[in-house]
Design a protein around this motif. Sequence first.
Motif, PDB file in Angstrom:
ATOM      1  N   ASN A 142      -0.099 -10.344  -2.679  1.00  0.00           N
ATOM      2  CA  ASN A 142      -0.198  -8.976  -3.181  1.00  0.00           C
ATOM      3  C   ASN A 142      -1.527  -8.368  -2.749  1.00  0.00           C
ATOM      4  O   ASN A 142      -2.144  -7.622  -3.482  1.00  0.00           O
ATOM      5  CB  ASN A 142      -0.077  -8.948  -4.705  1.00  0.00           C
ATOM      6  N   THR A 143      -1.964  -8.722  -1.558  1.00  0.00           N
ATOM      7  CA  THR A 143      -3.228  -8.235  -1.042  1.00  0.00           C
ATOM      8  C   THR A 143      -3.087  -6.772  -0.626  1.00  0.00           C
ATOM      9  O   THR A 143      -2.334  -6.475   0.306  1.00  0.00           O
ATOM     10  CB  THR A 143      -3.672  -9.063   0.182  1.00  0.00           C
ATOM     11  N   PRO A 144      -3.792  -5.866  -1.286  1.00  0.00           N
ATOM     12  CA  PRO A 144      -3.743  -4.479  -0.832  1.00  0.00           C
ATOM     13  C   PRO A 144      -4.346  -4.378   0.566  1.00  0.00           C
ATOM     14  O   PRO A 144      -5.375  -4.991   0.863  1.00  0.00           O
ATOM     15  CB  PRO A 144      -4.603  -3.728  -1.854  1.00  0.00           C
ATOM     16  N   ARG A 145      -3.673  -3.659   1.435  1.00  0.00           N
ATOM     17  CA  ARG A 145      -4.158  -3.467   2.799  1.00  0.00           C
ATOM     18  C   ARG A 145      -3.615  -2.144   3.317  1.00  0.00           C
ATOM     19  O   ARG A 145      -2.598  -1.664   2.843  1.00  0.00           O
ATOM     20  CB  ARG A 145      -3.763  -4.624   3.704  1.00  0.00           C
ATOM     21  N   ALA A 146      -4.328  -1.609   4.293  1.00  0.00           N
ATOM     22  CA  ALA A 146      -3.901  -0.350   4.891  1.00  0.00           C
ATOM     23  C   ALA A 146      -4.128  -0.414   6.393  1.00  0.00           C
ATOM     24  O   ALA A 146      -4.963  -1.184   6.870  1.00  0.00           O
ATOM     25  CB  ALA A 146      -4.670   0.816   4.287  1.00  0.00           C
ATOM     26  N   GLY A 147      -3.370   0.391   7.108  1.00  0.00           N
ATOM     27  CA  GLY A 147      -3.542   0.409   8.549  1.00  0.00           C
ATOM     28  C   GLY A 147      -2.460   1.199   9.232  1.00  0.00           C
ATOM     29  O   GLY A 147      -1.917   2.150   8.667  1.00  0.00           O
ATOM     30  N   TYR A 148      -2.152   0.741  10.431  1.00  0.00           N
ATOM     31  CA  TYR A 148      -1.198   1.454  11.279  1.00  0.00           C
ATOM     32  C   TYR A 148      -0.188   0.509  11.899  1.00  0.00           C
ATOM     33  O   TYR A 148      -0.502  -0.625  12.223  1.00  0.00           O
ATOM     34  CB  TYR A 148      -1.936   2.153  12.429  1.00  0.00           C
ATOM     35  N   GLU A 161      -4.592   5.011   1.890  1.00  0.00           N
ATOM     36  CA  GLU A 161      -4.258   5.155   3.307  1.00  0.00           C
ATOM     37  C   GLU A 161      -5.484   4.870   4.169  1.00  0.00           C
ATOM     38  O   GLU A 161      -6.614   5.061   3.720  1.00  0.00           O
ATOM     39  CB  GLU A 161      -3.774   6.575   3.587  1.00  0.00           C
ATOM     40  N   PRO A 162      -5.276   4.455   5.415  1.00  0.00           N
ATOM     41  CA  PRO A 162      -6.419   4.192   6.289  1.00  0.00           C
ATOM     42  C   PRO A 162      -7.246   5.456   6.503  1.00  0.00           C
ATOM     43  O   PRO A 162      -6.698   6.554   6.613  1.00  0.00           O
ATOM     44  CB  PRO A 162      -5.777   3.712   7.593  1.00  0.00           C
ATOM     45  N   ALA A 163      -8.553   5.271   6.566  1.00  0.00           N
ATOM     46  CA  ALA A 163      -9.453   6.404   6.771  1.00  0.00           C
ATOM     47  C   ALA A 163      -9.542   6.791   8.244  1.00  0.00           C
ATOM     48  O   ALA A 163      -9.767   7.955   8.564  1.00  0.00           O
ATOM     49  CB  ALA A 163     -10.840   6.062   6.236  1.00  0.00           C
TER      50      ALA A 163
END
Length: 168
Positions: free
Chosen positions: A69-75, A134-136
């Motif tokens: 359940n690791t929060p992560r963001a990207g593309y 969301e990714p910056a």
Amino acid sequence: MRIRRLACVAAVLLSAAAAHAADLRLGGVSLLQPEDIVGTRVASADELATYMKALEKAASTYFATLPSNTPRAGYLAVAVKPVRASNVWIDFDPPLSTAESDELVRRLRAVTPMEATGGPVVFALKASVDGAPEPAAPAPRIADWAQAAKDAGKTLTIDEVVLRSWKP
């Protein structure tokens, strides 16, 4: 313009689909080529939006299988060649493991792409997993793309970068 309509249609479809995804939320589309180029290479905004929605479904299904359940963001960076071949590159923070990344790429590449004509179509889907913001960054940072540009020793177009980075 036709591509602006594409971005709106895609955002609506992705937002509606994301409301049902437990672990993955797609937040938007970054066209990685000028709008006029994308506009000449896709048959319709609806066809591209349908393909993006199918990618979202495949990615959501995959993330729902992960125990973490690791929060992560990207593309999720995607390219489609005129021969209905697609490729995917992943940029997440924190990164997925190699096995997770390979499996996600495999599943996304298995989605039948829309038709592209006259050259590749390149875009990225913003992704947020398990509530991460969301990714910056305004666009993905793909190591393979950076290496292709470095190896070329000159400025490349996104088409050239993607085609030099393409792995079968």
